[in-house]
Design a protein around this motif. Structure first.
Motif, PDB file in Angstrom:
ATOM      1  N   MET A   1       0.816  -1.195   0.000  1.00  0.00           N
ATOM      2  CA  MET A   1       0.000   0.000   0.000  1.00  0.00           C
ATOM      3  C   MET A   1       0.864   1.266   0.000  1.00  0.00           C
ATOM      4  N   PHE A   2       1.952   1.251   0.820  1.00  0.00           N
ATOM      5  CA  PHE A   2       2.826   2.412   0.843  1.00  0.00           C
ATOM      6  C   PHE A   2       3.574   2.577  -0.473  1.00  0.00           C
ATOM      7  N   GLU A   3       3.786   1.483  -1.154  1.00  0.00           N
ATOM      8  CA  GLU A   3       4.461   1.553  -2.448  1.00  0.00           C
ATOM      9  C   GLU A   3       3.614   2.337  -3.452  1.00  0.00           C
ATOM     10  N   LYS A   4       2.308   2.123  -3.403  1.00  0.00           N
ATOM     11  CA  LYS A   4       1.419   2.868  -4.294  1.00  0.00           C
ATOM     12  C   LYS A   4       1.442   4.357  -3.956  1.00  0.00           C
ATOM     13  N   LEU A   5       1.470   4.669  -2.637  1.00  0.00           N
ATOM     14  CA  LEU A   5       1.484   6.073  -2.211  1.00  0.00           C
ATOM     15  C   LEU A   5       2.777   6.759  -2.622  1.00  0.00           C
ATOM     16  N   LYS A   6       3.911   6.037  -2.552  1.00  0.00           N
ATOM     17  CA  LYS A   6       5.199   6.615  -2.921  1.00  0.00           C
ATOM     18  C   LYS A   6       5.271   6.917  -4.416  1.00  0.00           C
ATOM     19  N   LYS A   7       4.648   6.086  -5.210  1.00  0.00           N
ATOM     20  CA  LYS A   7       4.735   6.245  -6.663  1.00  0.00           C
ATOM     21  C   LYS A   7       3.705   7.219  -7.206  1.00  0.00           C
ATOM     22  N   ASP A   8       2.614   7.422  -6.508  1.00  0.00           N
ATOM     23  CA  ASP A   8       1.542   8.296  -6.992  1.00  0.00           C
ATOM     24  C   ASP A   8       1.905   9.764  -6.717  1.00  0.00           C
ATOM     25  N   PRO A   9       2.096  10.609  -7.744  1.00  0.00           N
ATOM     26  CA  PRO A   9       2.478  12.010  -7.546  1.00  0.00           C
ATOM     27  C   PRO A   9       1.404  12.814  -6.797  1.00  0.00           C
ATOM     28  N   LYS A  10       0.145  12.473  -6.976  1.00  0.00           N
ATOM     29  CA  LYS A  10      -0.916  13.203  -6.281  1.00  0.00           C
ATOM     30  C   LYS A  10      -0.830  12.957  -4.772  1.00  0.00           C
ATOM     31  N   MET A  11      -0.506  11.735  -4.370  1.00  0.00           N
ATOM     32  CA  MET A  11      -0.406  11.402  -2.954  1.00  0.00           C
ATOM     33  C   MET A  11       0.830  12.053  -2.330  1.00  0.00           C
ATOM     34  N   LYS A  12       1.925  12.104  -3.099  1.00  0.00           N
ATOM     35  CA  LYS A  12       3.124  12.788  -2.614  1.00  0.00           C
ATOM     36  C   LYS A  12       2.822  14.255  -2.364  1.00  0.00           C
ATOM     37  N   ASP A  13       2.141  14.870  -3.309  1.00  0.00           N
ATOM     38  CA  ASP A  13       1.775  16.283  -3.191  1.00  0.00           C
ATOM     39  C   ASP A  13       0.871  16.502  -1.978  1.00  0.00           C
ATOM     40  N   LEU A  14      -0.072  15.620  -1.772  1.00  0.00           N
ATOM     41  CA  LEU A  14      -0.980  15.723  -0.632  1.00  0.00           C
ATOM     42  C   LEU A  14      -0.218  15.566   0.684  1.00  0.00           C
ATOM     43  N   ALA A  15       0.704  14.628   0.745  1.00  0.00           N
ATOM     44  CA  ALA A  15       1.501  14.411   1.958  1.00  0.00           C
ATOM     45  C   ALA A  15       2.357  15.640   2.269  1.00  0.00           C
ATOM     46  N   ILE A  16       2.956  16.227   1.256  1.00  0.00           N
ATOM     47  CA  ILE A  16       3.773  17.433   1.453  1.00  0.00           C
ATOM     48  C   ILE A  16       2.914  18.583   1.966  1.00  0.00           C
ATOM     49  N   LYS A  17       1.713  18.735   1.411  1.00  0.00           N
ATOM     50  CA  LYS A  17       0.810  19.797   1.863  1.00  0.00           C
ATOM     51  C   LYS A  17       0.387  19.581   3.318  1.00  0.00           C
ATOM     52  N   ILE A  18       0.109  18.349   3.691  1.00  0.00           N
ATOM     53  CA  ILE A  18      -0.290  18.050   5.069  1.00  0.00           C
ATOM     54  C   ILE A  18       0.856  18.360   6.033  1.00  0.00           C
ATOM     55  N   ILE A  19       2.057  17.962   5.661  1.00  0.00           N
ATOM     56  CA  ILE A  19       3.226  18.235   6.503  1.00  0.00           C
ATOM     57  C   ILE A  19       3.446  19.741   6.634  1.00  0.00           C
ATOM     58  N   ALA A  20       3.304  20.473   5.533  1.00  0.00           N
ATOM     59  CA  ALA A  20       3.476  21.928   5.571  1.00  0.00           C
ATOM     60  C   ALA A  20       2.443  22.577   6.487  1.00  0.00           C
ATOM     61  N   VAL A  21       1.201  22.125   6.409  1.00  0.00           N
ATOM     62  CA  VAL A  21       0.139  22.679   7.261  1.00  0.00           C
ATOM     63  C   VAL A  21       0.446  22.391   8.727  1.00  0.00           C
ATOM     64  N   LEU A  22       0.915  21.200   9.035  1.00  0.00           N
ATOM     65  CA  LEU A  22       1.255  20.852  10.418  1.00  0.00           C
ATOM     66  C   LEU A  22       2.392  21.721  10.951  1.00  0.00           C
ATOM     67  N   ILE A  23       3.380  21.967  10.117  1.00  0.00           N
ATOM     68  CA  ILE A  23       4.497  22.828  10.529  1.00  0.00           C
ATOM     69  C   ILE A  23       4.007  24.247  10.777  1.00  0.00           C
ATOM     70  N   ILE A  24       3.193  24.758   9.892  1.00  0.00           N
ATOM     71  CA  ILE A  24       2.655  26.118  10.042  1.00  0.00           C
ATOM     72  C   ILE A  24       1.811  26.221  11.305  1.00  0.00           C
ATOM     73  N   LEU A  25       0.982  25.225  11.589  1.00  0.00           N
ATOM     74  CA  LEU A  25       0.169  25.227  12.805  1.00  0.00           C
ATOM     75  C   LEU A  25       1.034  25.184  14.060  1.00  0.00           C
ATOM     76  N   SER A  26       2.099  24.404  14.025  1.00  0.00           N
ATOM     77  CA  SER A  26       3.011  24.327  15.167  1.00  0.00           C
ATOM     78  C   SER A  26       3.657  25.681  15.437  1.00  0.00           C
ATOM     79  N   VAL A  27       4.138  26.337  14.399  1.00  0.00           N
ATOM     80  CA  VAL A  27       4.755  27.655  14.548  1.00  0.00           C
ATOM     81  C   VAL A  27       3.731  28.670  15.054  1.00  0.00           C
ATOM     82  N   ALA A  28       2.516  28.610  14.556  1.00  0.00           N
ATOM     83  CA  ALA A  28       1.469  29.534  14.995  1.00  0.00           C
ATOM     84  C   ALA A  28       1.147  29.341  16.465  1.00  0.00           C
TER      85      ALA A  28
END
Length: 133
Positions: free
Chosen positions: A1-28
Motif C-alpha cells: 500500500m505504501f508503495e502505491k502512495l510513494k509512486k503516486d504524484p498526487k499522494m506525494k503532493d498531498l503528503a507534502i501539503k499536510i506536513i506543511a500545514v502541520l508545521i505552520i500550525l506548530s509555529v502559529a
C-alpha cells in the motif's frame, strides 16, 4: 500500500501539503504562546525551603548601612506575596529604612503599605549567644 502512495504524484503532493500545514500550525501555536505571556520580566522563585526569603536577605544585606537582615513573606490567596516584614540592624536610619521598603516593593511589585521594616533588637542577638536562630 505504501508503495502505491510513494509512486503516486498526487499522494506525494498531498503528503507534502499536510506536513506543511502541520508545521505552520506548530509555529502559529508557539508564537501565540510567546506573544500572550506577560511582558513583565520579573519572576518569583518560590520553593518549599524558603529560597525566596534567603535570596532577599542576601540582596538586602548587601545594601549600604543595612547590616544583618531577616525577612518574612506573607502569601495571599493566589500564592502571590501580599506582605513583607523586614528586620535589619541599620533600619533605625530613616534613609536605610526607605531604601529597604523601596527594594522590597520593587522586587515583589506590592504597595509600600504592604512592607514593614523594623530595626533589629541587639539584645535578642546577645541573648542567643551571638548566634542566629
Amino acid at each position: 500500500m505504501f508503495e502505491k502512495l510513494k509512486k503516486d504524484p498526487k499522494m506525494k503532493d498531498l503528503a507534502i501539503k499536510i506536513i506543511a500545514v502541520l508545521i505552520i500550525l506548530s509555529v502559529a501555536l508557539l508564537s501565540f504562546d510567546v506573544f500572550t505571556q506577560s511582558k513583565d520580566g520579573r519572576k518569583q522563585i518560590l520553593d518549599e525551603d524558603g529560597g525566596t526569603e534567603e535570596a532577599l536577605c542576601a540582596i538586602l544585606t548587601d545594601m549600604k548601612g543595612v547590616g544583618e537582615v531577616d525577612v518574612m513573606l506573607q502569601y495571599g490567596e493566589d500564592d502571590q506575596i501580599s506582605g513583607v516584614i523586614v528586620t535589619a540592624e541599620g533600619a533605625g536610619d530613616p534613609v536605610v529604612q526607605n531604601n529597604l521598603v523601596n527594594a522590597v516593593r520593587a522586587v515583589f511589585n506590592i504597595p509600600v503599605s504592604s512592607v514593614m521594616v523594623f530595626e533589629k533588637d541587639d539584645n535578642a542577638n546577645q541573648e542567643n549567644g551571638g548566634k542566629e536562630k
